[in-house]
Design a protein around this motif. Structure first.
Motif, PDB file in Angstrom:
ATOM      1  N   PHE A  43       0.779  -1.219   0.019  1.00 50.65           N
ATOM      2  CA  PHE A  43      -0.129  -0.021   0.005  1.00 50.65           C
ATOM      3  C   PHE A  43       0.762   1.096   0.010  1.00 50.65           C
ATOM      4  O   PHE A  43       0.728   2.130  -0.680  1.00 50.65           O
ATOM      5  N   GLN A  44       1.646   1.250   0.861  1.00 52.66           N
ATOM      6  CA  GLN A  44       2.330   2.609   1.124  1.00 52.66           C
ATOM      7  C   GLN A  44       3.389   2.911  -0.224  1.00 52.66           C
ATOM      8  O   GLN A  44       3.517   3.998  -0.852  1.00 52.66           O
ATOM      9  N   ASP A  45       3.954   1.807  -0.955  1.00 54.84           N
ATOM     10  CA  ASP A  45       4.700   1.834  -2.058  1.00 54.84           C
ATOM     11  C   ASP A  45       3.874   2.317  -3.312  1.00 54.84           C
ATOM     12  O   ASP A  45       4.279   3.156  -4.134  1.00 54.84           O
ATOM     13  N   THR A  47       1.209   4.076  -3.077  1.00 62.70           N
ATOM     14  CA  THR A  47       1.012   5.527  -2.716  1.00 62.70           C
ATOM     15  C   THR A  47       2.029   6.206  -3.233  1.00 62.70           C
ATOM     16  O   THR A  47       1.769   7.467  -3.538  1.00 62.70           O
ATOM     17  N   LEU A  48       3.167   6.067  -2.797  1.00 62.79           N
ATOM     18  CA  LEU A  48       4.320   6.758  -3.013  1.00 62.79           C
ATOM     19  C   LEU A  48       4.779   6.693  -4.521  1.00 62.79           C
ATOM     20  O   LEU A  48       5.110   7.760  -5.265  1.00 62.79           O
ATOM     21  N   SER A  49       4.477   5.662  -5.251  1.00 61.54           N
ATOM     22  CA  SER A  49       4.518   5.695  -6.719  1.00 61.54           C
ATOM     23  C   SER A  49       3.550   6.558  -7.356  1.00 61.54           C
ATOM     24  O   SER A  49       3.772   7.307  -8.402  1.00 61.54           O
ATOM     25  N   SER A  50       2.271   6.462  -6.924  1.00 56.99           N
ATOM     26  CA  SER A  50       1.301   7.557  -7.596  1.00 56.99           C
ATOM     27  C   SER A  50       1.656   8.865  -7.148  1.00 56.99           C
ATOM     28  O   SER A  50       1.768   9.924  -7.995  1.00 56.99           O
ATOM     29  N   LEU A  51       2.140   9.188  -6.153  1.00 53.59           N
ATOM     30  CA  LEU A  51       2.615  10.441  -5.823  1.00 53.59           C
ATOM     31  C   LEU A  51       3.856  11.135  -6.535  1.00 53.59           C
ATOM     32  O   LEU A  51       3.755  11.873  -6.959  1.00 53.59           O
TER      33      LEU A  51
END
Length: 72
Positions: A43-45, A47-51
């Motif tokens: 999930f965190q990865d 999210t950061l990729s989308s960001l």
């Protein structure tokens, strides 16, 4: 109203950015998730990729967001 924002011709300009972010995500997941044999929460990865992709439009340094965002 939102359709022009996601028109194919506009998104085409982001293709190289999305591909680079996807490559970075794959590299990180292969290093940290595939070789361990343990359950891994992506999930965190993701999210950061989308960001990473979104911020690149505003010329924010995005090269290694996924790698360095949560490091102490």
């Amino acid at each position: 109203m939102i359709t022009p924002s996601f028109h194919f011709n506009i998104l085409k300009d982001f293709l190289h950015i999305m591909n680079e972010a996807a490559d970075n995500l794959i590299d990180k997941l292969q290093r940290e998730a595939c070789d361990t044999g343990e359950v891994y929460d992506i999930f965190q990865d993701l999210t950061l990729s989308s960001l990473d992709i979104i911020c690149s439009k505003f010329y924010v340094p995005h090269k290694e967001v996924i790698e360095n965002f949560f490091k102490p």
